[in-house]
Write an enzyme that holds these catalytic residues in place. Structure first.
Site, PDB file in Angstrom:
ATOM      1  N   LYS A   1       0.817  -1.215   0.000  1.00 32.12           N
ATOM      2  CA  LYS A   1       0.000   0.000   0.000  1.00 32.12           C
ATOM      3  C   LYS A   1       0.847   1.260   0.000  1.00 32.12           C
ATOM      4  CE  LYS A   1      -1.011  -0.617   4.890  1.00 32.12           C
ATOM      5  NZ  LYS A   1      -1.897  -1.400   5.693  1.00 32.12           N
ATOM      6  N   ARG A   2       2.129   1.133   0.303  1.00 36.42           N
ATOM      7  CA  ARG A   2       2.982   2.315   0.240  1.00 36.42           C
ATOM      8  C   ARG A   2       3.188   2.749  -1.211  1.00 36.42           C
ATOM      9  NH1 ARG A   2       7.838   1.171   1.750  1.00 36.42           N
ATOM     10  NH2 ARG A   2       7.343  -0.920   2.455  1.00 36.42           N
TER      11      ARG A   2
END
Ligand code: GLU
Length: 523
Positions: free
Chosen positions: A294-295
Site C-alpha cells: 500500500k505504500r
C-alpha cells in the site's frame, strides 16, 4: 502464548533453483488416487479463505477470482471460508468488509458463512471444537508433542539464533519430555501448546500446479504450533482440517504459502488423509517488481470502489493475469474470462499491478460496455455509496448561501485526484519541513485505528498531538489541505470518515510528495 503461532515459513525456506514454472498437472486424464476417477468425473471444490484482519485487499480478489474461474471452468463449487484463528487481529467488521468487497467484485460463492452449506460452519472460530480431536490423534500417534516453553524463553531462543545468523526455529526443548512429566505438567494446569514433529533429515518433495516439482529440506521447516495455549488451532492445522472436511480438491492461493506446504502435507500424512492439489500463484507486484504494497499502490478494494472503478473492469484487469490473449482482445466479461481461462496454460507474464492499464480498461468499460441508462444508474449508486452524498450534503447545508456553491465545497468527497499543488499549503502556518513531518507522523497512526470513524480518527489525532507536544490545530491544518485540497471545506474528521481510510491514505501520500517537493525549494 508462544509468539510463533502464525508460523509462516519464510520464503528462503525453499531453494529457488528447485522452483520452476511448469504447466499444471491437474485436468484431463489424471487419475484421482483413491477413487480412480478422472478429474472430469470428480467434483471440483475450491475455496477462498480470507483472514478478516484488515481492509479487503486486491490480492484477495485476485486469488478469489482465480478460484472462481477455476470452479466455473470445471463446473465445480467455489466456497468462502473465514479464517479467523488469529483472534487478536480478526474482527466482525473486517469480515463484513471482506464479504461485501468480494460480492462487489461479482464473485459469488455457493457455500459460506453468510449462506451456510453442507460442510458448515464456514467460520473457523465457530469450528473450534472440531479441531481438537485431530490434534489429539496426531499426539497419540507420536507425531505431535506438548510444548511448555514460555513466550520469554522462545524470544530468547530466537534472539540467540538471530545473533548466530540462523533463521529462527523451535529448538526442540520439549520434544523428548517423558510421558510422566507431560501428564504432571498438564495436570498442574501449566499453559502449553501442541507442536508437530518434523523429520530430522531429508526433504519434502511435492508437485505444485504452478511451480512444478518443488523440494524443500525438512531442516528448513519449523516444528509448527498446531494448537495454541487457548485451545484455538493455528492457521496450518485449521486450514488442513477444513480443506479435508469441506472436500476441497484444489488449493489455489498466493505463493507466500508455498513454503508452508511441507507442514500441510505432513499434517495430512499424520492424519492419514489425502492432500488436495496445490497451486501457488505468483503475487501481484508493484512496477518495480517488489511485492504489491500500500505504500506504492492503493491495495484496498474500497479505494477502487470509492474512486468509481467498475467491478467488471477490476475483474477484467485481474483476470488478464491468468489468461493468454492477443493484443486487442483485452476487454472481457466474467463469462469471457471463464471461457478463455485455461489453468494448464496460465499467463507466464508476471502479475504487475499497472494502475494505468486498469484505468484504461475502466475507461473502456464505461465507454463501450454501459448503456446510457446503466451509466447513469452506476453514477448514482456510486455517489450514494456509504451515504457519502447524503452525509456530504448534511455537512454542507450550513456552509453555503447558494446551491451552486456545493461543488466547490464538497466535490473533494468524490474526486479521484485532487490535483494538489504546493500553493494549497500557503495558508498553513508552518514550514514545509514541519508540514512534512506532521504528514509523515500521522500516517502510521491512522493505520492503527481499528474502526474507522470520526470519533476514533479524532481520538488518534489528539493522541498524536499529545505525544508530539503539538496543538491539535497544528496537526489538523495541513491534514485538512491534504485531504480536501483546500483550506475551506467540510469538517475534517467527518470528511475522513466519509472518504474511507484507503482514499485518505492515498491523499496523504500524494500530499507528502507535494510537500517534499517544497522542502528546500524555498516555497
Ligand atoms: N487465511 C489465509 C490467507 O488469508 C489463506 C491461505 C490459504 O488459502 O490457505 O492468506
Amino acid at each position: 502464548m508462544p509468539a510463533d503461532t502464525a508460523g509462516r515459513a519464510p520464503l528462503w525456506a525453499f531453494p529457488s533453483h528447485k522452483i520452476r514454472a511448469r504447466s499444471l498437472v491437474i485436468g484431463k486424464g489424471l487419475k484421482h488416487v483413491k477413487t480412480g476417477k478422472t478429474m472430469a468425473d470428480s467434483a471440483v471444490r475450491v475455496r477462498i479463505a480470507p483472514s478478516p484482519t484488515g481492509e479487503p485487499h486486491v490480492g484477495t480478489a485476485y486469488i478469489a477470482l482465480f478460484n472462481y474461474l477455476f470452479a466455473k471452468k470445471h463446473g465445480g463449487e467455489f466456497i468462502l471460508r473465514i479464517e479467523d484463528t488469529d483472534a487478536t487481529r480478526s474482527t466482525p467488521e473486517f469480515e463484513k468488509k471482506v464479504l461485501d468487497a468480494l460480492k462487489w467484485c461479482g464473485l459469488k460463492w455457493s457455500e459460506g458463512p453468510d449462506i451456510g452449506g453442507p460442510y458448515g460452519p464456514y467460520r473457523q472460530s465457530d469450528r473450534k471444537d472440531i479441531y481438537r480431536p485431530y490434534v489429539e490423534r496426531i499426539v497419540a500417534h507420536g507425531h505431535g508433542f506438548r510444548c511448555f516453553c514460555t513466550p520469554e524463553r522462545l524470544e530468547e531462543m530466537r534472539e540467540a539464533q538471530r545473533a548466530a545468523g540462523k533463521p529462527p526455529k523451535y529448538d526442540g526443548l520439549c520434544l523428548n519430555l517423558s510421558a510422566e512429566e507431560v501428564t504432571a505438567r498438564v495436570a498442574a494446569g501449566e499453559p502449553h501448546v501442541v507442536r508437530m514433529k518434523i523429520p530430522a533429515e531429508g526433504s519434502c518433495k511435492f508437485h505444485d500446479g504452478v511451480y512444478g516439482d518443488v523440494e524443500i529440506p525438512w531442516d528448513a521447516v519449523d516444528m509448527q504450533v498446531l494448537l495454541k495455549a487457548d485451545g484455538m488451532p493455528t492457521y496450518h492445522l485449521a486450514n488442513v482440517v477444513d480443506d479435508h472436511l469441506m472436500k476441497i480438491t484444489h488449493v489455489a492461493r498466493g505463493e507466500e504459502w508455498l513454503a508452508s506446504v511441507p507442514k500441510h502435507i505432513l499434517i495430512y500424512q499424520y492424519l492419514g488423509l489425502e492432500p488436495p492439489k496445490f497451486m501457488h500463484l505468483s503475487l501481484m507486484r508493484n512496477a518495480d517488481k517488489s511485492k504489491l504494497s500500500k505504500r506504492k499502490n492503493p491495495t484496498s478494494i474500497s479505494y477502487y470502489t470509492a474512486l468509481g472503478y467498475l467491478p467488471e473492469a477490476l475483474m477484467n484487469f485481474l483476470g488478464l493475469f491468468f489468461i493468454q490473449i492477443a493484443e486487442g482482445e483485452e476487454l472481457l466479461t466474467m463469462e469471457e474470462l471463464a471461457e478463455k481461462f485455461d489453468p494448464e496454460n496460465l499467463s507466464k507474464a508476471g502479475a504487475i499491478f499497472d494502475i494505468q492499464k486498469l484505468d484504461w480498461l475502466n475507461a473502456r468499460w464505461i465507454r463501450e460496455k454501459l448503456s446510457e441508462e446503466e451509466f447513469a444508474a452506476r453514477v448514482f449508486a456510486w455517489a450514494s455509496e456509504n451515504e457519502r452524498l447524503r452525509e456530504g450534503l448534511k455537512l454542507s447545508q450550513s456552509r453555503i448561501s447558494k446551491l451552486g456553491e456545493l461543488p466547490d465545497l464538497a466535490a473533494f468527497l468524490f474526486k479521484s485526484d485532487l490535483g494538489l499543488q504546493p500553493a494549497a499549503f500557503a495558508g498553513v502556518k508552518a514550514t514545509p519541513e514541519e508540514v512534512l513531518d506532521i504528514l509523515n507522523t500521522v500516517q502510521p497512526h491512522l493505520e492503527k485505528i481499528l474502526e474507522w470513524n470520526k470519533e476514533s480518527i479524532e481520538a488518534e489525532l489528539r493522541a498524536v498531538a499529545e505525544a508530539t507536544g503539538k496543538k491539535l490545530k497544528a496537526i489538523v491544518a495541513p491534514l485538512f489541505v491534504a485531504v480536501s485540497g483546500s483550506q475551506r471545506s467540510l469538517p475534517l474528521f467527518d470528511s475522513m470518515e466519509l472518504l474511507g481510510r484507503a482514499v485518505v491514505r492515498q491523499r496523504l501520500k500524494v500530499a507528502s510528495q507535494v510537500v517534499a517537493s517544497m522542502v528546500g525549494s524555498g516555497k
